[in-house]
Design an enzyme around this catalytic site. Structure first.
Site, short mmCIF file in Angstrom:
data_model
loop_
_atom_site.label_atom_id
_atom_site.label_comp_id
_atom_site.label_asym_id
_atom_site.label_seq_id
_atom_site.Cartn_x
_atom_site.Cartn_y
_atom_site.Cartn_z
N ASP A 412 0.96 -1.31 -0.05
CA ASP A 412 -0.02 -0.11 0.12
C ASP A 412 0.83 1.33 -0.05
OD1 ASP A 412 -2.22 1.53 -0.06
OD2 ASP A 412 -3.05 0.61 1.92
N GLU A 467 -13.70 1.06 -0.55
CA GLU A 467 -13.19 1.56 0.83
C GLU A 467 -13.20 3.10 0.94
OE1 GLU A 467 -9.00 0.39 0.30
OE2 GLU A 467 -8.66 2.37 0.79
#
Length: 661
Positions: A412, A467
């Site tokens: 990420d 998300e």
């Protein structure tokens, strides 16, 4: 599949060719697309489709070290034309085999460079090729997109404020803004892919492929406001910790060049995909075709599948006798859920380790116990890691966790696509393959074909997924859902993370962290598992929510994540889409709409003729306009002659698993 190539080579000698204007034509195999390359004091290309202009004369060049401009006053040495009919296998994709048919024109110039043009029935592409000794420095690249009219566009602007002084720091998550070319937001950038609407159903999507040892391309408005010109992030010289929770690197100083690279190499492809049928855009293989084949010889260990995910639902499980959260008991519960529902993976997102040192574990998470617990239940573990914590110690980290039995990493906060970061992504992919680890890249620029070169990369973010949407009541999510299959998904897989079991109408949607809700109906969410390409596909909601909706959960669990065949049935960008995909003997059908309810007709002619099928069908319930969780399940019989009309509620959808009787 054998490749048939017809080659015609011609040699030209000119003492002052650069003073003469000459055109070269390249036509697609079906004759609909024509590319005209014009050589004068510069090199330009013009694209027409069915005699209509797609791209007006647009120049291309590269500036190298010591001010050499590759493409200025070009002196042609020779040309080579080829017609190629080919195909290749794609075992981790939306279809088993990709047809790769095109006509090609290669222009070689004095100065040890060339430009390769390809024309497919679905679009065109070009790339620079250099054959220079030693290394070169690329100072800049000129990519111009000129248009003959002020067309409408769907453009994803850079809107990230992680480093407002550097517009190239971005999570690459933006909805599309519908503006004319002349209305492009001044002094800003947009990233690829984006769409231009030529009216009369004709559209073009602009992409790039085979991005290696080179920065990604952005666009901005040109000075005449009649088109766009490229911008590229310069090479980073100095970095500092920053971004969200200081989990990535911000650039404090950039060089005055894009990259120092090998003098003999191929550069990225610049692509224009053209279609008169919106649905065809949702089943396009251009990026896959123009990327390098797999560097991993044995891919048998690469297992696509679904993932039970913790972060979106805030580890919110209940009706249990322990405190839910980032701890061993909670993750055992996720593993039990995954095992019961035949979900292949569980991901441990942020919090399982010290975020800046993933070799140091959270004491509340007994990783070895969880790995063994999952192995006993045929559920594998994937770990979250920030790129910053991973990249400086890749081999030690990958070896340690591969030896423990971890199957992959979700990496990420990449948040850049300068040449240094692009090279890092390739390095991570290769090293992960060395240890037989899967990858899911987040905070990631759009895929550009590395997914074919390193098929252990099963998914990419680079999309404004669920998300993000759980906090954005002003975003029009169903319209975005009905846009990305035609634009972003053309670049490659999308880790959109669908699967919300709490669903809301437009008026009822409210942000929530621990009990997040999706915009649109339950059937809209079910359909995304077929429509959105994702070999590693998340199940975003909590085990508790899925068990409370077991009928929907059972259905989701049966939908594969890679397929043998794809048929884009119908659709219109931003409005609706319907897609059918085949795996083995079964077909999977998905359709969604924006906030406008509508009736759609499904033509089942994609089914094998002469055979009868059972369809397990989920459609919006009669009260879904008020209660988005409302749905109807029924079993129907269909065959290749069947045509049926279905009503999709506002933000609605339908999904079906179709099996041979």
């Amino acid at each position: 599949m054998k490749t048939i190539i017809l080659v015609f080579a011609f040699l030209f000698f000119y003492t002052s060719y650069s003073q003469k204007k000459q055109n070269f034509q390249l036509v697609s195999p079906n004759g609909k697309i024509e590319v005209t390359i014009t050589l004068s004091d510069k090199i330009t290309w013009t694209i027409t489709h069915e005699k209509g202009t797609v791209l007006s004369a647009s120049p291309m060049s590269m500036t190298l070290n010591e001010g050499e401009i590759v493409g200025k006053n070009p002196i042609l040495l020779n040309i080579k034309k080829e017609s190629v009919k080919n195909s290749f296998e794609t075992p981790l994709y939306k279809k088993k085999k990709v047809e790769d048919n095109y006509n090609q024109l290669l222009l070689n110039f004095k100065g040890d460079f060339g430009i390769e043009y390809r024309a497919f029935d679905e679009g065109v592409a070009y790339r620079f090729i250099t054959k220079k000794k030693g290394d070169i420095t690329v100072k800049s690249e000129k990519v111009v997109l000129n248009f003959d009219q002020d067309y409408a566009t769907l453009m994803p602007y850079v809107r990230d404020l992680r480093n407002p002084k550097d517009p190239y720091i971005s999570s690459f998550e933006s909805h599309y803004e519908n503006k004319k070319i002349s209305e492009f937001a001044k002094d800003t950038l947009a990233f690829l892919p984006f769409l231009v609407d030529y009216k009369n159903h004709k559209k073009a999507v602009f992409l790039e492929a085979n991005l290696q040892d080179y920065p990604g391309m952005f666009v901005t408005n040109n000075k005449t406001k009649s088109g766009f010109e490229a911008r590229f992030p310069n090479y980073p010289l100095q970095e500092m910790n920053g971004g969200f929770n200081y989990l990535n690197k911000l650039i404090s100083q950039r060089a005055d060049y894009l990259v120092k690279t090998k003098g003999t190499r191929n550069f990225p492809w610049r692509i224009v995909v053209i279609s008169e049928n919106d649905a065809a855009l949702a089943n396009n293989d251009m990026v896959q075709r123009l990327s390098e084949p797999s560097k991993i010889k044995d891919i048998s260990w690469i297992k696509p599948g679904k993932v039970a995910w913790d972060w979106w639902n805030d580890w919110n499980i209940y009706n249990v006798n322990f405190q839910a959260g980032i701890n061993t008991e909670t993750y055992k519960y996720y593993i039990d859920f995954a095992a019961k529902n035949k979900v292949e993976y569980v991901v441990l997102d942020e919090g399982w380790s010290v975020e800046t040192n993933i070799m140091e574990h959270n004491p509340k998470v007994d990783l070895k116990t969880l790995i063994g617990y999952g192995k006993e239940r045929n559920v594998s573990i994937i770990l979250w890691a920030s790129w910053m914590a991973l990249h400086e110690n890749i081999d030690a980290i990958f070896k340690n966790y591969a030896d423990l039995g971890i199957k992959g990493f979700k990496v990420d906060f990449i948040d850049r696509d300068d040449a240094k970061m692009v090279n890092s992504v390739y390095e991570i992919a290769q090293k992960a393959a060395n240890y037989k680890l899967l990858l899911d890249f987040h905070g990631m620029y759009k895929p550009t074909g590395i997914q074919r070169t390193y098929p252990n990369i099963l998914n990419f973010e680079g999309v404004k997924g669920l998300e993000n949407n759980k906090w954005t009541p002003n975003d029009d999510v169903p319209t975005y859902d009905c846009s990305i299959p035609f634009i972003r998904m053309m670049a490659g897989p999308m880790d959109y993370t669908p699967g919300a079991m709490r669903n809301a109408t437009k008026s009822e949607f409210k942000p929530s962290n621990s009990n997040p809700v999706s915009q649109g109906t339950r059937c809209h969410q079910l359909a995304l598992y077929t429509i959105f390409e994702a070999p590693l596909q998340m199940m975003a909601d909590s085990p508790t929510a899925y068990m409370a909706a077991q009928e929907s959960t059972d259905f989701i669990a049966k939908i594969p994540t890679v397929f043998d065949e794809t048929v884009a049935l119908d659709g219109e960008v931003g409005k609706y889409i319907s897609i059918a995909r085949k795996k083995g003997k079964n077909w999977y059908l998905g359709a969604i709409t924006n906030w406008n309810s509508r009736d759609i007709t499904i033509d089942f002619s994609f089914l094998e003729k002469g055979k009868t099928f059972d369809a397990d069908l989920f459609t919006d319930g009669i009260n879904a306009e008020k209660a988005a969780i409302d749905y109807k399940r029924e079993k129907i019989t269909v065959d290749s002659s069947t045509k049926m009309t279905f009503h999709l509620a506002s933000g609605g959808g339908l999904s079906a698993i179709i099996s041979l009787k």
